[in-house]
Design an enzyme around this catalytic site. Structure first.
Site, PDB file in Angstrom:
ATOM      1  CB  THR B  33      39.731  25.423 -15.049  1.00 37.64           C
ATOM      2  OG1 THR B  33      40.943  25.578 -15.747  1.00 37.64           O
ATOM      3  CG2 THR B  33      38.587  25.388 -16.031  1.00 37.64           C
ATOM      4  CD  GLN B  34      36.866  28.790 -10.053  1.00 34.44           C
ATOM      5  OE1 GLN B  34      36.007  28.554  -9.220  1.00 34.44           O
ATOM      6  NE2 GLN B  34      38.150  28.669  -9.795  1.00 34.44           N
TER       7      GLN B  34
END
Lengths: 265, 264, 265
Positions: B33-34
């Site tokens: 997840t960015q």
């Protein structure tokens, strides 16, 4: 226009975005991670070694940015007792910097001390514990625990011992050390008041003739007053320091914990 | 015209640039997840003399879009604790599934019905802290900040927070997100210290929390006037999941100048 | 010794449905010196006879602390017990680290049960040659568990394993009703009396060959209960208890109660 109808796009016509089309270069360089695994939770710590005692201290504020997350979050931990309440512990660890790393570091060192006691049937000496802490920190050299740790206790001769660390495990034994947000405010004060730096015998002359004031270990009450003054100063000038002052005094009789209020602004 | 069927409908490289493999691929480095995508806003909670009150609105936003207006963000654990989630909703749902598993395992480990010996809120908080800290160490964070309410091993009210980096702390009142700036000062007026919190009644605590939810709705653009509120007591958890903000007064809005079209 | 075709490994049943290797392992438990465990509503005690291989050697330890709330008594191969003990210690530390609580005793016992069972179902493996009595406290109060090399575990009110333990068990069965309401001193005396039953004719309990361990919950002043950590007593610390169960001391148990209490400080 001819290129648009080209049957051989690889020669000179337009290419299409096939999954397998060769990429000439990274479009905008490597894609970067946006997640920063570290934060600074502020706060400050301090330790002074005396002749037969060690004082460890830290404020109890936990911040992130300009927010105060908690007014009571201890930075001092007893290490290596036989039980979870650490009633018979003889070593204190202070951690300041990134709180989650500090917590992890504390629990790791404590678990190691407990295993040591289980295997050898005796508690770990401060010296051994200090060396082990350095190894733990260095093991994460390339993803460090972002904490400034100070370890305090009594050495084999019963003298006060303070070991201070950088985040990757460099350490040395010292008379006193300040760590964390207000370290740069407190340390010069300590240099002057504990190690009598820049203090000279009055009337001893000028230049090379100047005689430094003789160093002698502080008494316990002098130490405690110094700690309180140091933190009152730090609270005044640093926004991340305040709320409460937690002190642990290690003597041959055990560890005494003192909680004092600091300004909450 | 390119007659290869594979090319039909595909963006042309001379118009859009070469295909960037890093956006969609099954092989190569795993993508963590960015950034949070669908998010929930503040969760707030305050301790009182025999328990804890927690609240969060029922909105899940997609950026500035109020995408899902009926998402419950408070979750009961083993009938004795409540967890409030802010931040990424998919990560919340992942944690929710994980906690369901944990509670089933815990029920098997300890089949007695007297409700003793179950994971209490303090145990649960410790566990979640470890869980989130591990994910941050793997550079695969769960993009949430959680509040955990219930009781500790000494049967005293317990309230703690943990975030995506594993940072955890406790306080008489806690708030995530915007709440830490808008609600926390209000709650601290009533429960600045543990002693103050131990004097609050249940009614007072609920009142304060409702007031804070109102302030949050006035000022937080990613909030909603439908919310969930939970009261944790020794007897268990009372959770209401479809409450409506009452007695709103937007009179203050008239006095706000400088953002809109008004000229004076 | 008696042999047959079905005892070469622990994966083959005999036609009678027995696994001889597992039964032989159970025999190893009976070679070990006797240990007794009793649980009441407030305490669990373990008492043991220690053996020395020869006059000049030291006595083999029988009682081991695992974590602050649980400990074990062993009968059989000490080295096998150490493997299990280390495993249990690690599990308890890990559980404390992830959940911040004492590991429930049943959970812990189930873990060594599963671990031991694996050795009875895999070719080339050997069952543990040791039996354990596990005493501990958790949120449900004190517990006593028996563990056998087969992987069988069972909660007990009172039990004895090891050489000549049948005599001790007979004593325990006779006094079964009394245990639940026993205080800590009374429970220890019951344990020692059971131990005495198992002694060979001319041997008796001495401070050298007797070990006592206690774990329990104590009522606090505010009505809540607090675990009292697992503690092993050896040497001079057990002399008062031994005297209190000496054959000539039976007449005056009240005086002995006072002596026993002193040991706790």
């Amino acid at each position: 226009m001819a290129a648009m109808f080209s049957q051989n796009p690889l020669m000179n016509g337009p290419n299409y975005s096939f999954n397998d089309a060769p990429r000439t270069a990274a479009p905008e360089g490597a894609r970067q991670h946006r997640f920063d695994p570290y934060t600074d939770n502020g706060g400050s710590t301090l330790a002074i070694a005396g002749a037969d005692f060690t004082i460890m201290a830290g404020d109890t504020r936990l911040t992130s940015g300009y927010s105060i997350n908690s007014r009571y979050h201890p930075k001092l931990f007893k290490i290596g007792g036989t039980t979870a309440d650490q009633k018979d512990a003889t070593i204190v660890l202070s951690v300041v910097g990134f709180a989650a790393d500090g917590e992890a570091l504390k629990e790791r060192l404590d678990a190691i001390c407990k295993m040591y006691r289980y295997r050898h049937g005796k508690p770990m000496s401060v010296k051994a514990c200090a060396q082990r802490l350095s190894t733990i920190l260095y093991q994460k050299r390339f993803f460090p625990y972002y904490v400034y740790a100070i370890l305090g206790g009594l050495d084999e001769e019963g003298k006060g011992a303070v070991y201070s660390y950088d985040p990757v495990g460099s350490y040395e034994r010292e008379q006193c050390r300040a760590g964390g947000a207000a370290a740069s405010l407190i340390m010069p004060f300590l240099d002057n008041q504990v190690n009598f730096k820049n203090q000279y015998e009055p009337g001893s002359g000028v230049g090379h003739a100047l005689q430094e004031r003789e160093r002698k270990p502080l008494t316990r009450s002098e130490g405690e007053i110094l700690v309180k003054d140091a933190f009152d100063g730090a609270v005044e000038r640093h926004i991340e320091v305040g709320d409460g002052l937690q002190m642990m005094v290690i003597t041959k009789d055990g560890i005494e914990e003192i909680l004092l209020p600091l300004k909450k602004d | 015209m390119d007659h290869r069927p594979q090319a039909w409908g595909r963006p042309r490289d001379d118009v859009y640039g070469a295909y960037d493999h890093s956006y969609f691929q099954n092989t190569g480095p795993r993508q963590a997840t960015q950034a949070p995508i669908v998010t929930g806003t503040s969760v707030i909670a305050i301790k009182y003399k025999d328990g804890v009150v927690m609240a969060a609105d029922n909105l899940a936003s997609y950026g500035s879009l109020a995408r899902f207006p009926d998402v419950k963000r408070l979750r009961v654990f083993l009938d004795s604790s409540v967890i409030g989630f802010s931040g990424d909703v998919s990560d919340m749902q992942f944690l929710d599934r994980h906690l369901t598993e944990l509670s089933i395992d815990e029920a098997y480990e300890d089949p007695s019905s007297d409700n003793k010996g179950h994971l209490n809120a303090a145990n649960l908080h410790k566990y979640l802290q470890k869980f989130l800290y591990k994910r941050r160490n793997d550079f695969d964070p769960l993009w949430n900040q959680l509040l955990i309410a219930g009781f500790d091993g000494d049967a005293k009210p317990y309230l703690a927070s943990v975030d995506l980096r594993g940072t955890s702390f406790t306080s008489p009142s806690l708030a995530t997100g915007f709440g830490s700036a808008l609600a926390q000062p209000i709650m601290r007026r009533y429960a600045a210290t543990e002693e103050d919190a131990a004097k609050l009644t249940r009614e007072q605590a609920v009142e304060v929390v409702k007031e804070c939810m109102k302030v949050l709705y006035y000022r937080d653009a990613r909030s909603l006037d439908r919310y969930s509120i939970a009261v944790v007591t020794k007897e268990g958890v009372e959770l209401k999941e479809d409450e409506q903000l009452e007695k709103q007064s937007w009179a203050f809005a008239e006095r706000i100048k400088g953002y809109g079209t008004q000229t004076v | 010794m008696f042999r047959n075709n079905y005892d070469n490994d622990s994966v083959t049943f005999s036609p009678q449905g027995r696994i001889f290797q597992v039964e032989y392992a159970a025999e190893a438990v009976k070679q070990g010196s006797v240990v007794v465990g009793i649980a009441s509503k407030t305490h669990a005690v373990l008492v043991a006879i220690k053996r020395n291989a020869e006059e000049l050697s030291s006595y083999q330890k029988k009682l081991f602390p695992i974590d602050e709330h649980v400990g074990i008594a062993i009968a059989g191969l000490t080295s096998d017990a150490r493997v299990l003990s280390n495993f249990m210690k690690q599990q308890c530390l890990g559980h404390r680290l992830t959940y911040g609580r004492n590991m429930p005793v049943r959970t812990l016992v189930d873990m060594i049960g599963s671990k031991a069972q694996i050795n009875t179902q895999h070719y080339g493996k050997r069952p543990y040659g040791v039996g354990l009595l596990v005493a501990g406290v958790d949120d449900h109060g004190p517990h006593l568990f028996e563990f056998q090399p087969s992987g069988m575990t069972e909660e007990m009110v009172a039990f004895a394993i090891g050489a000549r333990s049948q005599m001790a068990r007979t004593y325990l069965e006779k006094n079964l009703e009394a245990f639940a309401d026993c205080g800590r001193e009374e429970l220890i005396r019951h344990g020692l009396k059971a131990l005495k039953e198992s002694l060979v004719q001319d041997r008796e309990l001495t401070i050298d060959n007797t070990s006592v361990a206690i774990v329990g919950v104590e009522k606090q002043e505010d009505g809540t209960t607090k675990p009292q950590p697992f503690k092993v007593y050896d040497g001079q610390d057990v002399s008062a208890w031994i005297e209190s169960v000496a054959d000539n001391a039976e007449a005056a148990p009240a005086a002995a109660e006072g002596d026993g209490m002193d040991v706790d400080s």
